[in-house]
Design a protein around this motif. Structure first.
Motif, PDB file in Angstrom:
ATOM      1  N   VAL A  13      -7.753   8.020   1.282  1.00 34.50           N
ATOM      2  CA  VAL A  13      -7.642   7.081   0.156  1.00 34.50           C
ATOM      3  C   VAL A  13      -7.160   5.630   0.645  1.00 34.50           C
ATOM      4  O   VAL A  13      -6.186   5.476   1.324  1.00 34.50           O
ATOM      5  CB  VAL A  13      -6.504   7.504  -0.890  1.00 34.50           C
ATOM      6  CG1 VAL A  13      -6.181   6.388  -2.003  1.00 34.50           C
ATOM      7  CG2 VAL A  13      -6.604   9.015  -1.184  1.00 34.50           C
ATOM      8  N   LEU A  14      -7.836   4.731  -0.078  1.00 36.62           N
ATOM      9  CA  LEU A  14      -7.600   3.219   0.194  1.00 36.62           C
ATOM     10  C   LEU A  14      -6.933   2.561  -1.228  1.00 36.62           C
ATOM     11  O   LEU A  14      -7.527   2.485  -1.930  1.00 36.62           O
ATOM     12  CB  LEU A  14      -8.887   2.496   0.718  1.00 36.62           C
ATOM     13  CG  LEU A  14      -8.725   0.919   0.736  1.00 36.62           C
ATOM     14  CD1 LEU A  14      -7.839   0.496   1.681  1.00 36.62           C
ATOM     15  CD2 LEU A  14     -10.243   0.292   0.854  1.00 36.62           C
ATOM     16  N   ILE A  15      -5.635   2.031  -0.840  1.00 31.11           N
ATOM     17  CA  ILE A  15      -5.149   1.330  -2.190  1.00 31.11           C
ATOM     18  C   ILE A  15      -5.324   0.154  -1.810  1.00 31.11           C
ATOM     19  O   ILE A  15      -5.108  -0.524  -0.710  1.00 31.11           O
ATOM     20  CB  ILE A  15      -3.619   1.829  -1.941  1.00 31.11           C
ATOM     21  CG1 ILE A  15      -3.420   3.216  -1.952  1.00 31.11           C
ATOM     22  CG2 ILE A  15      -2.873   1.044  -3.045  1.00 31.11           C
ATOM     23  CD1 ILE A  15      -1.906   3.694  -1.926  1.00 31.11           C
ATOM     24  N   VAL A  16      -5.779  -1.012  -2.853  1.00 26.62           N
ATOM     25  CA  VAL A  16      -6.132  -2.179  -2.819  1.00 26.62           C
ATOM     26  C   VAL A  16      -5.347  -2.862  -4.015  1.00 26.62           C
ATOM     27  O   VAL A  16      -5.371  -2.767  -4.988  1.00 26.62           O
ATOM     28  CB  VAL A  16      -7.484  -2.486  -2.916  1.00 26.62           C
ATOM     29  CG1 VAL A  16      -7.817  -3.820  -2.674  1.00 26.62           C
ATOM     30  CG2 VAL A  16      -8.437  -1.603  -2.094  1.00 26.62           C
ATOM     31  N   ASP A  17      -4.155  -3.563  -3.562  1.00 27.92           N
ATOM     32  CA  ASP A  17      -3.279  -4.164  -4.445  1.00 27.92           C
ATOM     33  C   ASP A  17      -2.548  -5.161  -3.618  1.00 27.92           C
ATOM     34  O   ASP A  17      -2.229  -5.024  -2.542  1.00 27.92           O
ATOM     35  CB  ASP A  17      -2.243  -3.305  -5.050  1.00 27.92           C
ATOM     36  CG  ASP A  17      -1.612  -3.807  -6.201  1.00 27.92           C
ATOM     37  OD1 ASP A  17      -0.902  -4.728  -6.317  1.00 27.92           O
ATOM     38  OD2 ASP A  17      -2.135  -3.158  -7.374  1.00 27.92           O
ATOM     39  N   ASP A  18      -2.355  -6.394  -4.369  1.00 30.83           N
ATOM     40  CA  ASP A  18      -1.616  -7.482  -3.312  1.00 30.83           C
ATOM     41  C   ASP A  18      -0.071  -7.438  -3.505  1.00 30.83           C
ATOM     42  O   ASP A  18       0.674  -8.426  -2.904  1.00 30.83           O
ATOM     43  CB  ASP A  18      -2.200  -9.064  -3.984  1.00 30.83           C
ATOM     44  CG  ASP A  18      -1.793  -9.293  -5.405  1.00 30.83           C
ATOM     45  OD1 ASP A  18      -1.770  -8.213  -6.156  1.00 30.83           O
ATOM     46  OD2 ASP A  18      -1.594 -10.349  -5.894  1.00 30.83           O
ATOM     47  N   HIS A  19       0.349  -6.332  -4.022  1.00 33.40           N
ATOM     48  CA  HIS A  19       1.791  -6.268  -4.257  1.00 33.40           C
ATOM     49  C   HIS A  19       2.321  -5.208  -3.438  1.00 33.40           C
ATOM     50  O   HIS A  19       1.957  -3.910  -3.684  1.00 33.40           O
ATOM     51  CB  HIS A  19       2.299  -5.901  -5.908  1.00 33.40           C
ATOM     52  CG  HIS A  19       2.074  -6.864  -6.644  1.00 33.40           C
ATOM     53  ND1 HIS A  19       0.856  -7.339  -7.351  1.00 33.40           N
ATOM     54  CD2 HIS A  19       2.759  -8.053  -7.049  1.00 33.40           C
ATOM     55  CE1 HIS A  19       1.020  -8.358  -8.098  1.00 33.40           C
ATOM     56  NE2 HIS A  19       2.082  -8.649  -7.798  1.00 33.40           N
ATOM     57  N   PRO A  20       2.974  -5.178  -2.425  1.00 30.95           N
ATOM     58  CA  PRO A  20       3.461  -4.374  -1.521  1.00 30.95           C
ATOM     59  C   PRO A  20       4.104  -3.292  -2.081  1.00 30.95           C
ATOM     60  O   PRO A  20       4.078  -1.955  -1.654  1.00 30.95           O
ATOM     61  CB  PRO A  20       4.430  -5.133  -0.459  1.00 30.95           C
ATOM     62  CG  PRO A  20       3.855  -6.544  -0.458  1.00 30.95           C
ATOM     63  CD  PRO A  20       3.550  -6.740  -1.961  1.00 30.95           C
ATOM     64  N   VAL A  21       4.863  -3.389  -3.082  1.00 29.67           N
ATOM     65  CA  VAL A  21       5.799  -2.351  -3.907  1.00 29.67           C
ATOM     66  C   VAL A  21       4.905  -1.413  -4.477  1.00 29.67           C
ATOM     67  O   VAL A  21       5.123  -0.221  -4.260  1.00 29.67           O
ATOM     68  CB  VAL A  21       6.572  -3.006  -4.772  1.00 29.67           C
ATOM     69  CG1 VAL A  21       7.285  -1.981  -5.636  1.00 29.67           C
ATOM     70  CG2 VAL A  21       7.786  -3.668  -4.184  1.00 29.67           C
ATOM     71  N   VAL A  22       3.776  -1.756  -5.122  1.00 31.59           N
ATOM     72  CA  VAL A  22       2.781  -0.935  -5.848  1.00 31.59           C
ATOM     73  C   VAL A  22       2.111  -0.073  -4.658  1.00 31.59           C
ATOM     74  O   VAL A  22       2.014   1.155  -4.994  1.00 31.59           O
ATOM     75  CB  VAL A  22       1.855  -1.691  -6.639  1.00 31.59           C
ATOM     76  CG1 VAL A  22       0.662  -0.796  -7.088  1.00 31.59           C
ATOM     77  CG2 VAL A  22       2.181  -2.515  -7.628  1.00 31.59           C
ATOM     78  N   ARG A  23       1.594  -0.617  -3.431  1.00 32.40           N
ATOM     79  CA  ARG A  23       1.030   0.079  -2.598  1.00 32.40           C
ATOM     80  C   ARG A  23       2.113   1.061  -1.980  1.00 32.40           C
ATOM     81  O   ARG A  23       1.563   2.134  -1.801  1.00 32.40           O
ATOM     82  CB  ARG A  23       0.345  -0.927  -1.427  1.00 32.40           C
ATOM     83  CG  ARG A  23      -0.304  -2.108  -1.866  1.00 32.40           C
ATOM     84  CD  ARG A  23      -1.374  -2.441  -0.768  1.00 32.40           C
ATOM     85  NE  ARG A  23      -0.331  -3.043   0.452  1.00 32.40           N
ATOM     86  CZ  ARG A  23      -0.268  -4.313   0.349  1.00 32.40           C
ATOM     87  NH1 ARG A  23      -0.418  -5.054  -0.604  1.00 32.40           N
ATOM     88  NH2 ARG A  23       0.699  -4.631   1.206  1.00 32.40           N
ATOM     89  N   ARG A  24       3.265   0.836  -1.852  1.00 28.73           N
ATOM     90  CA  ARG A  24       4.128   1.481  -1.269  1.00 28.73           C
ATOM     91  C   ARG A  24       4.377   2.945  -2.095  1.00 28.73           C
ATOM     92  O   ARG A  24       4.640   4.018  -1.456  1.00 28.73           O
ATOM     93  CB  ARG A  24       5.383   0.854  -0.776  1.00 28.73           C
ATOM     94  CG  ARG A  24       6.432   1.696   0.034  1.00 28.73           C
ATOM     95  CD  ARG A  24       7.561   0.728   0.407  1.00 28.73           C
ATOM     96  NE  ARG A  24       6.997  -0.259   1.071  1.00 28.73           N
ATOM     97  CZ  ARG A  24       7.547  -1.658   0.631  1.00 28.73           C
ATOM     98  NH1 ARG A  24       8.450  -1.704  -0.140  1.00 28.73           N
ATOM     99  NH2 ARG A  24       7.027  -2.758   1.448  1.00 28.73           N
ATOM    100  N   GLY A  25       4.583   2.433  -3.262  1.00 27.67           N
ATOM    101  CA  GLY A  25       4.794   3.461  -4.366  1.00 27.67           C
ATOM    102  C   GLY A  25       3.904   4.545  -4.583  1.00 27.67           C
ATOM    103  O   GLY A  25       4.213   5.798  -4.217  1.00 27.67           O
ATOM    104  N   LEU A  26       2.537   4.048  -4.494  1.00 26.30           N
ATOM    105  CA  LEU A  26       1.178   5.103  -4.601  1.00 26.30           C
ATOM    106  C   LEU A  26       1.092   5.813  -3.303  1.00 26.30           C
ATOM    107  O   LEU A  26       0.778   7.020  -3.467  1.00 26.30           O
ATOM    108  CB  LEU A  26       0.073   4.147  -5.156  1.00 26.30           C
ATOM    109  CG  LEU A  26      -1.038   5.061  -5.470  1.00 26.30           C
ATOM    110  CD1 LEU A  26      -0.737   6.000  -6.474  1.00 26.30           C
ATOM    111  CD2 LEU A  26      -2.238   3.980  -5.708  1.00 26.30           C
ATOM    112  N   ARG A  27       1.440   5.027  -2.208  1.00 22.28           N
ATOM    113  CA  ARG A  27       1.239   5.652  -0.818  1.00 22.28           C
ATOM    114  C   ARG A  27       2.085   6.834  -0.597  1.00 22.28           C
ATOM    115  O   ARG A  27       1.799   8.075  -0.239  1.00 22.28           O
ATOM    116  CB  ARG A  27       1.400   4.638   0.072  1.00 22.28           C
ATOM    117  CG  ARG A  27       1.412   5.461   1.658  1.00 22.28           C
ATOM    118  CD  ARG A  27       2.214   4.509   2.727  1.00 22.28           C
ATOM    119  NE  ARG A  27       0.935   3.559   3.148  1.00 22.28           N
ATOM    120  CZ  ARG A  27       0.337   4.005   4.254  1.00 22.28           C
ATOM    121  NH1 ARG A  27       0.234   5.206   4.944  1.00 22.28           N
ATOM    122  NH2 ARG A  27      -0.673   3.237   4.697  1.00 22.28           N
ATOM    123  N   THR A  28       3.405   6.605  -1.203  1.00 23.74           N
ATOM    124  CA  THR A  28       4.429   7.751  -1.021  1.00 23.74           C
ATOM    125  C   THR A  28       4.020   9.068  -2.161  1.00 23.74           C
ATOM    126  O   THR A  28       4.247  10.081  -1.193  1.00 23.74           O
ATOM    127  CB  THR A  28       5.917   7.350  -1.680  1.00 23.74           C
ATOM    128  OG1 THR A  28       6.252   6.189  -0.605  1.00 23.74           O
ATOM    129  CG2 THR A  28       6.738   8.198  -1.536  1.00 23.74           C
TER     130      THR A  28
END
Length: 221
Positions: A13-28
């Motif tokens: 899965v590739l998460i594309v978002d400029d907000h690190p918090v959003v990426r980190r939450g979805l990654r978790t």
């Protein structure tokens, strides 16, 4: 390695978002899913397109508003380069024009960021499996509207007339000129002339090259 990843059907899965918090939450959340073979991240359109073109990405969670451009255009480029990669738009934008553009660009779904995280993960899994997902607050009339609108074809197919595209689909499906002529109620000479125009517009020498090009683009009957 294919986009299906190393673990029997699991995908990257590739998460594309400029907000690190959003990426980190979805990654978790995704890293605990058995269908996920790994999670990659990108903060810009350029990074997303670059990763999708070089890594075996099965599904992309794509934001619309990115620092260097439009996530819809990034989606178009990813899907054109890797048709097997599925894209789910995950964004705050609920404008129907944007939803329509995203789906016509090749996105397989559209959900809003404030949707329950479990629903977003389920949507990604559905899209990864070949399904289509519209989030609970995305207008249900959107699919009906899309069915009424012409599909935007990539160059050079956008130069073909509707009849030429229909004939090309039959050719790519293996039909002879005679069968194409019977199907459309045309003479074989007319079909030959139409195909000559198709070959010229596509920049190919013969029906074999035209068929291969059409199949690669998913333009089959």
């Amino acid at each position: 390695m294919t986009a299906e990843g190393a673990r029997g059907g699991a995908v990257r899965v590739l998460i594309v978002d400029d907000h690190p918090v959003v990426r980190r939450g979805l990654r978790t959340m995704l890293e605990g899913e058995t269908w996920v073979d790994g999670v990659l991240e990108a903060a810009t359109c350029a990074e997303a397109v670059g990763i999708a073109s070089t890594e075996p990405v099965g599904v992309v969670a794509m934001d619309v508003a990115l620092p260097d451009g439009d996530g819809v255009e990034a989606t178009r480029r990813i899907v054109q380069g890797r048709p097997e990669t599925r894209v789910l738009m995950v964004t705050m934008t609920d404008d129907e024009d944007v939803v329509g553009r995203a789906l016509r660009a090749g996105a397989r779904g559209y959900v809003l960021k404030d949707t329950d995280p479990d629903v977003i993960v389920d949507a990604l899994r559905t899209v990864a499996g070949g399904g289509l997902v519209l989030g609970p607050r995305v207008g249900p009339q959107m699919l009906t509207s899309l069915r009424r609108q012409p599909v935007e074809l990539p160059p050079p197919f956008d130069r073909l007339t509707p009849r030429e595209r229909d004939i090309l689909r039959r050719l790519a499906g293996g039909d002879t000129n005679a069968r194409i002529a019977r199907h459309f109620g045309l003479s074989e000479k007319t079909v030959r002339n139409q195909l000559s125009a198709v070959f010229a517009k596509l920049g190919v020498a013969d029906r074999v090259q035209a068929a291969l090009l059409a199949r690669d683009a998913g333009l089959t009957g």
